[in-house]
Write a protein that holds these residues in place. Structure first.
Motif, PDB file in Angstrom:
ATOM      1  N   PHE A 155       0.707  15.121   8.485  1.00 38.27           N
ATOM      2  CA  PHE A 155       1.761  15.046   7.602  1.00 38.27           C
ATOM      3  C   PHE A 155       2.630  13.882   8.079  1.00 38.27           C
ATOM      4  CE2 PHE A 155       6.306  15.920   6.650  1.00 38.27           C
ATOM      5  CZ  PHE A 155       6.316  15.927   5.231  1.00 38.27           C
ATOM      6  N   LEU A 156       3.117  13.702   9.465  1.00 39.44           N
ATOM      7  CA  LEU A 156       3.849  12.842  10.017  1.00 39.44           C
ATOM      8  C   LEU A 156       3.192  11.666   9.959  1.00 39.44           C
ATOM      9  CD1 LEU A 156       5.347  14.853  13.038  1.00 39.44           C
ATOM     10  CD2 LEU A 156       6.784  14.250  10.923  1.00 39.44           C
ATOM     11  N   GLN A 157       1.677  11.493  10.286  1.00 39.31           N
ATOM     12  CA  GLN A 157       0.939  10.197  10.191  1.00 39.31           C
ATOM     13  C   GLN A 157       1.096   9.519   8.707  1.00 39.31           C
ATOM     14  OE1 GLN A 157      -2.706  11.307  11.913  1.00 39.31           O
ATOM     15  NE2 GLN A 157      -2.119  10.880  13.793  1.00 39.31           N
ATOM     16  N   ASN A 158       1.155  10.343   7.829  1.00 41.53           N
ATOM     17  CA  ASN A 158       0.994  10.249   6.316  1.00 41.53           C
ATOM     18  C   ASN A 158       2.478   9.318   6.125  1.00 41.53           C
ATOM     19  OD1 ASN A 158      -1.673  10.870   5.853  1.00 41.53           O
ATOM     20  ND2 ASN A 158      -1.009  12.889   5.139  1.00 41.53           N
ATOM     21  N   ILE A 159       3.415  10.245   6.521  1.00 45.06           N
ATOM     22  CA  ILE A 159       4.967   9.729   6.208  1.00 45.06           C
ATOM     23  C   ILE A 159       5.059   8.467   6.816  1.00 45.06           C
ATOM     24  CG2 ILE A 159       7.319  10.198   6.611  1.00 45.06           C
ATOM     25  CD1 ILE A 159       6.318  11.888   4.736  1.00 45.06           C
ATOM     26  N   LEU A 160       4.456   8.210   8.089  1.00 50.81           N
ATOM     27  CA  LEU A 160       4.630   6.926   8.769  1.00 50.81           C
ATOM     28  C   LEU A 160       3.937   5.807   8.232  1.00 50.81           C
ATOM     29  CD1 LEU A 160       4.456   7.640  12.710  1.00 50.81           C
ATOM     30  CD2 LEU A 160       6.155   6.284  11.463  1.00 50.81           C
ATOM     31  N   GLN A 161       2.724   6.000   7.450  1.00 53.37           N
ATOM     32  CA  GLN A 161       1.882   5.131   6.825  1.00 53.37           C
ATOM     33  C   GLN A 161       3.097   4.676   5.416  1.00 53.37           C
ATOM     34  OE1 GLN A 161      -1.977   6.988   6.178  1.00 53.37           O
ATOM     35  NE2 GLN A 161      -2.604   6.073   8.072  1.00 53.37           N
ATOM     36  N   HIS A 162       3.247   5.775   4.790  1.00 57.31           N
ATOM     37  CA  HIS A 162       4.112   5.610   3.628  1.00 57.31           C
ATOM     38  C   HIS A 162       5.133   4.630   3.830  1.00 57.31           C
ATOM     39  CE1 HIS A 162       5.026   6.448  -0.359  1.00 57.31           C
ATOM     40  NE2 HIS A 162       6.209   6.940  -0.045  1.00 57.31           N
ATOM     41  N   ILE A 163       5.743   4.905   4.915  1.00 64.74           N
ATOM     42  CA  ILE A 163       7.165   4.155   5.295  1.00 64.74           C
ATOM     43  C   ILE A 163       6.786   2.592   5.503  1.00 64.74           C
ATOM     44  CG2 ILE A 163       8.791   3.522   7.216  1.00 64.74           C
ATOM     45  CD1 ILE A 163       8.942   7.009   7.225  1.00 64.74           C
ATOM     46  N   GLU A 164       5.669   2.625   6.364  1.00 65.93           N
ATOM     47  CA  GLU A 164       5.279   0.997   6.726  1.00 65.93           C
ATOM     48  C   GLU A 164       4.795   0.731   5.445  1.00 65.93           C
ATOM     49  OE1 GLU A 164       2.311   1.661   9.786  1.00 65.93           O
ATOM     50  OE2 GLU A 164       3.795   2.183  11.138  1.00 65.93           O
ATOM     51  N   THR A 165       4.100   1.048   4.450  1.00 67.25           N
ATOM     52  CA  THR A 165       3.703   0.561   3.203  1.00 67.25           C
ATOM     53  C   THR A 165       5.100   0.121   2.494  1.00 67.25           C
ATOM     54  OG1 THR A 165       1.622   1.793   3.050  1.00 67.25           O
ATOM     55  CG2 THR A 165       2.418   0.829   1.142  1.00 67.25           C
ATOM     56  N   ASN A 166       5.911   0.998   2.481  1.00 63.88           N
ATOM     57  CA  ASN A 166       7.233   0.533   1.730  1.00 63.88           C
ATOM     58  C   ASN A 166       7.978  -0.634   2.221  1.00 63.88           C
ATOM     59  OD1 ASN A 166       7.379   2.309  -0.342  1.00 63.88           O
ATOM     60  ND2 ASN A 166       8.779   3.699   0.627  1.00 63.88           N
ATOM     61  N   GLU A 167       7.870  -0.711   3.865  1.00 59.87           N
ATOM     62  CA  GLU A 167       8.566  -1.701   4.413  1.00 59.87           C
ATOM     63  C   GLU A 167       7.709  -3.190   3.922  1.00 59.87           C
ATOM     64  OE1 GLU A 167       8.408  -0.796   8.564  1.00 59.87           O
ATOM     65  OE2 GLU A 167      10.424   0.491   8.142  1.00 59.87           O
ATOM     66  N   LYS A 168       6.486  -3.103   4.007  1.00 59.11           N
ATOM     67  CA  LYS A 168       5.836  -4.205   3.631  1.00 59.11           C
ATOM     68  C   LYS A 168       6.005  -4.548   2.133  1.00 59.11           C
ATOM     69  CE  LYS A 168       1.900  -3.530   6.681  1.00 59.11           C
ATOM     70  NZ  LYS A 168       0.464  -3.047   7.041  1.00 59.11           N
ATOM     71  N   LEU A 169       6.046  -3.821   1.357  1.00 60.55           N
ATOM     72  CA  LEU A 169       6.261  -4.123  -0.166  1.00 60.55           C
ATOM     73  C   LEU A 169       7.896  -4.761  -0.286  1.00 60.55           C
ATOM     74  CD1 LEU A 169       4.710  -1.109  -2.146  1.00 60.55           C
ATOM     75  CD2 LEU A 169       3.858  -3.394  -1.849  1.00 60.55           C
ATOM     76  N   ILE A 170       8.641  -4.153   0.350  1.00 64.64           N
ATOM     77  CA  ILE A 170      10.125  -4.501   0.355  1.00 64.64           C
ATOM     78  C   ILE A 170      10.306  -5.963   1.086  1.00 64.64           C
ATOM     79  CG2 ILE A 170      12.304  -4.126   0.887  1.00 64.64           C
ATOM     80  CD1 ILE A 170      11.804  -1.040   0.542  1.00 64.64           C
ATOM     81  N   SER A 171       9.638  -6.116   2.204  1.00 67.49           N
ATOM     82  CA  SER A 171       9.997  -7.323   2.999  1.00 67.49           C
ATOM     83  C   SER A 171       9.534  -8.686   2.009  1.00 67.49           C
ATOM     84  CB  SER A 171       9.278  -7.269   4.433  1.00 67.49           C
ATOM     85  OG  SER A 171       8.048  -7.244   4.002  1.00 67.49           O
ATOM     86  N   PRO A 172      10.059  -9.498   2.384  1.00 69.97           N
ATOM     87  CA  PRO A 172       9.583 -10.760   1.380  1.00 69.97           C
ATOM     88  C   PRO A 172       8.373 -11.330   1.789  1.00 69.97           C
ATOM     89  CG  PRO A 172      11.630 -11.263   2.863  1.00 69.97           C
ATOM     90  CD  PRO A 172      11.463  -9.926   3.032  1.00 69.97           C
ATOM     91  N   GLN A 173       7.683 -11.875   0.912  1.00 70.27           N
ATOM     92  CA  GLN A 173       6.416 -12.374   1.435  1.00 70.27           C
ATOM     93  C   GLN A 173       6.583 -13.877   1.811  1.00 70.27           C
ATOM     94  OE1 GLN A 173       3.442 -10.699   1.020  1.00 70.27           O
ATOM     95  NE2 GLN A 173       4.299  -8.900   0.260  1.00 70.27           N
ATOM     96  N   ASN A 174       5.814 -14.256   2.903  1.00 71.23           N
ATOM     97  CA  ASN A 174       5.632 -15.486   3.224  1.00 71.23           C
ATOM     98  C   ASN A 174       4.883 -16.551   2.211  1.00 71.23           C
ATOM     99  OD1 ASN A 174       7.145 -14.828   5.519  1.00 71.23           O
ATOM    100  ND2 ASN A 174       5.392 -14.793   6.719  1.00 71.23           N
ATOM    101  N   GLU A 175       5.718 -17.393   1.457  1.00 65.81           N
ATOM    102  CA  GLU A 175       5.074 -18.198   0.659  1.00 65.81           C
ATOM    103  C   GLU A 175       5.160 -19.562   0.881  1.00 65.81           C
ATOM    104  OE1 GLU A 175       6.403 -17.617  -3.371  1.00 65.81           O
ATOM    105  OE2 GLU A 175       6.090 -15.490  -3.211  1.00 65.81           O
TER     106      GLU A 175
END
Length: 178
Positions: A155-175
């Protein structure tokens, strides 16, 4: 200032004959000095006795005071069970610490929900431990214990993955711009 001094002088002048005047008996000073030199007896030792009594009382209380056992240290568990439990507990604590480090305004809702869910899993874990203490080790209780620990870690590993995925989506993409 002069008026005030005059008033004081006048006050004392009016009462010249009214002051209590006591004559000290002969050898008063000698008796006084003799009393000063005498040991104080109980008063002198009272503080020491009070301190000793307090220490004795504290020692007496500490001997009868029982520290409650932590639920993780159970009596009827084998070394292997205790070892497994401690390994999983350390892993869970590390995962929780990682999640708490990731706390941010974007992740706050996810983390608070995850901590609520972990409380429920912890309550289930405590019930399993109580059952283990009550009935001793058996296959069903050990399986429930290990299953709970594995569930908490995944459960905790899934939460960490979910948080990391959210952070990647929120952070600006290098274009790259041409």
């Amino acid at each position: 200032m002069i008026n005030e001094n005059d008033k004081l002088d006048q006050m004392f002048d009016n009462h010249n004959n009214q002051w209590d005047i006591e004559h000290i008996e002969l050898q008063h000073e000698e008796r006084f000095l003799k009393k000063l030199k005498q040991p104080k007896g109980i008063k002198k030792h009272f503080i020491q006795i009070a301190i000793a009594a307090s220490i004795a009382l504290l020692l007496g209380i500490s001997m009868f005071y029982k520290v409650e056992e932590k639920p993780q240290e159970y009596k009827f568990a084998s070394k292997e069970t205790k070892q497994t439990d401690s390994i999983f507990t350390v892993l869970i604590a590390n995962q929780l610490e990682k999640i708490k480090e990731k706390k941010s305004p974007q992740n706050e809702k996810i983390i608070s929900d995850a901590l609520k869910q972990m409380k429920q899993l912890d309550n289930d874990y405590n019930k399993i431990i109580q059952e283990l203490q009550k009935n001793g080790e058996n296959k069903i209780i050990i399986n429930a214990l290990i299953s709970n620990l594995q569930t908490r870690i995944s459960f905790l590993q899934n939460i960490l993955q979910h948080i990391e995925t959210n952070e990647k989506l929120i952070s600006p993409q290098n274009e790259k711009t041409i």
